[in-house]
Design an enzyme around this catalytic site. Structure first.
Site, PDB file in Angstrom:
ATOM      1  N   ARG A  17       1.130  -1.357  -0.171  1.00  0.00           N
ATOM      2  CA  ARG A  17      -0.073   0.400   0.053  1.00  0.00           C
ATOM      3  C   ARG A  17       1.163   1.394  -0.106  1.00  0.00           C
ATOM      4  O   ARG A  17       0.451   1.897  -0.688  1.00  0.00           O
ATOM      5  CB  ARG A  17      -1.092   0.544   1.246  1.00  0.00           C
ATOM      6  N   THR A  18       1.628   1.519   0.286  1.00  0.00           N
ATOM      7  CA  THR A  18       2.071   2.317   1.372  1.00  0.00           C
ATOM      8  C   THR A  18       3.441   2.915  -0.525  1.00  0.00           C
ATOM      9  O   THR A  18       3.164   3.689  -0.512  1.00  0.00           O
ATOM     10  CB  THR A  18       3.361   2.359   2.239  1.00  0.00           C
TER      11      THR A  18
ATOM     12  N   LYS B  99      26.003  -4.253  -2.380  1.00  0.00           N
ATOM     13  CA  LYS B  99      27.697  -4.042  -2.396  1.00  0.00           C
ATOM     14  C   LYS B  99      27.636  -2.982  -1.066  1.00  0.00           C
ATOM     15  O   LYS B  99      29.378  -3.329  -0.512  1.00  0.00           O
ATOM     16  CB  LYS B  99      28.056  -3.061  -3.633  1.00  0.00           C
TER      17      LYS B  99
ATOM     18  N   ARG C 210      11.536   4.027   3.354  1.00  0.00           N
ATOM     19  CA  ARG C 210      11.344   2.873   4.457  1.00  0.00           C
ATOM     20  C   ARG C 210      12.133   2.227   4.992  1.00  0.00           C
ATOM     21  O   ARG C 210      12.962   1.687   3.470  1.00  0.00           O
ATOM     22  CB  ARG C 210      10.064   2.077   4.109  1.00  0.00           C
TER      23      ARG C 210
ATOM     24  N   HIS D 144       5.765   6.079  11.237  1.00  0.00           N
ATOM     25  CA  HIS D 144       4.758   5.585   9.954  1.00  0.00           C
ATOM     26  C   HIS D 144       4.057   6.939  10.484  1.00  0.00           C
ATOM     27  O   HIS D 144       2.207   7.196  10.127  1.00  0.00           O
ATOM     28  CB  HIS D 144       4.413   4.764  10.364  1.00  0.00           C
TER      29      HIS D 144
HETATM   30  C1  NCD Z   1       1.853  -1.339   8.045  1.00  0.00           C
HETATM   31  C2  NCD Z   1       3.810  -1.011   8.213  1.00  0.00           C
HETATM   32  O1  NCD Z   1       4.075  -1.558   7.171  1.00  0.00           O
HETATM   33  O2  NCD Z   1       3.859  -0.075   9.338  1.00  0.00           O
HETATM   34  N1  NCD Z   1       1.394  -1.091   7.090  1.00  0.00           N
HETATM   35  C3  NCD Z   1       1.483  -0.760   5.778  1.00  0.00           C
HETATM   36  O3  NCD Z   1       1.916   0.455   5.525  1.00  0.00           O
HETATM   37  N2  NCD Z   1       0.325   0.328   5.923  1.00  0.00           N
HETATM   38  C4  NCD Z   1       1.716  -2.182   8.536  1.00  0.00           C
HETATM   39  C5  NCD Z   1       2.233  -3.297   9.253  1.00  0.00           C
HETATM   40  O4  NCD Z   1       3.193  -3.856   8.157  1.00  0.00           O
HETATM   41  O5  NCD Z   1       1.685  -3.714  10.248  1.00  0.00           O
END
Ligand code: NCD
Length: 311
Positions: free
Chosen positions: A59-60, A88, A109, A137
């Site tokens: 999703r993100t 590397k 991320r 997040h």
């Molecule tokens: C979450 C995350 O990556 O923190 N997912 C997201 O971004 N919607 C939740 C999760 O991984 O449980």
């Protein structure tokens, strides 16, 4: 207002004030027809987003890419660090310095808490934290607030139960702070060893949030206006045996919801493992797929503001 967003980083939810978050949500509302593909826009034509995902994401990553594409901009990056020079032995600092010169905004991320703050230190361009280990997040939080505001008409006074892995769940950390900032009522429902970290509790206290903490989801259901359930973050447990003790702690099914308010909304940042039975998807309580869509207009608004093309 523009100067307070243009060039800013979004690393933790506390980087933005309540007014700023509300403004992002107002703007996101205007982006919905573009996010749905009903209207076309070239607001971000010529802009480039770097999307660096060192951890899995659906999703993100895709909603950031969709947001950028629907506004006429481009995205480059990787979703598997194995295909980049990180393999590397390149440091995060060097990777960031590089992409800083290839793009206008960096979405990161990473599995280490604090990585986005580090990246923001090395980058001239805005850095957006798309999840730093068990840290925060913040863009998920803004889309969660947007979803609650749309469903309930407000956030103040709404009773939100955060359920599941509150220790390692970064979505829960930034959302708890934001909900306290917006005056929501809070319940923290978790197994005793997965309760909210002290740092988050302190931040929530400082904002005047007075969360009730409990282990029983049955106790939370009748009181809640929103049940925000999260996945137990298996990958963050130092010991798999510890994970196995708490796996499957909370499961939402239609039977559990018999004492729920008619207007109860169920949210989940997704992915779900076994926290919500698929039967619940058809119930009027289910809000999680709408919530996932809301990532697109909210991220459009954030990108446009940080890039300074809109005020
Ligand atoms: C979450 C995350 O990556 O923190 N997912 C997201 O971004 N919607 C939740 C999760 O991984 O449980």
């Amino acid at each position: 207002m523009s100067s307070s967003y243009k060039g800013a980083d979004l690393v933790a939810i506390r980087d933005f004030s309540r007014d700023q978050i509300e403004h992002i949500m107002d703007l996101a509302e205007k982006m919905v027809p573009i996010a749905l593909g009903q209207e076309r826009s070239d607001l971000l034509a010529g802009y480039v987003q770097s999307s660096l995902f060192f951890e899995p994401s659906t999703r993100t990553r895709l909603s950031f890419a969709s947001a950028m594409a629907r506004l006429g901009g481009a995205t480059l990056g990787f979703d598997q660090p194995g295909g980049s020079s990180v393999q590397k032995g390149e440091t995060l600092a060097d990777t960031i310095k590089m992409v800083d010169s290839y793009s206008d905004v960096i979405v990161l991320r990473h599995h280490s808490e604090g990585s986005a703050r580090l990246a923001a230190y090395f980058a001239e361009k805005p850095v957006i934290n798309a999840g730093d280990g068990a840290g925060q997040h913040p863009t998920q939080t803004i889309l969660d607030l947007f979803t609650i505001r749309k469903a309930k008409g407000k956030i103040d006074g709404v009773n939100v139960a955060l359920v599941g892995d509150l220790k390692y769940g970064r979505t829960a950390h930034s959302l708890a702070e934001a909900l306290a900032l917006f005056g929501a009522e809070l319940m923290f429902v978790a197994p005793a060893n997965l309760q909210m970290p002290k740092e988050t509790i302190r931040a929530v206290d400082k904002l005047g949030g007075k969360p009730k903490t409990m282990t029983s989801i049955e106790q939370a259901v009748p009181e809640a206006d929103v049940l925000y359930i999260t996945r137990i973050q298996k990958e963050r447990f130092p010991d798999l045996a510890e994970y196995q003790k708490v796996a499957g702690s909370y499961k939402i099914n239609n039977a559990l919801l018999k004492d729920a308010k008619t207007e109860l909304s169920i949210m989940h940042p997704l992915p779900r493992v076994d926290e919500i039975h698929p039967d619940v998807d058809l119930s009027p309580h289910a809000l999680y797929f709408q919530q996932a869509f809301n990532g697109v207009p909210v991220r459009m608004a954030i990108l446009a503001l940080l890039l300074g093309v809109i005020e």
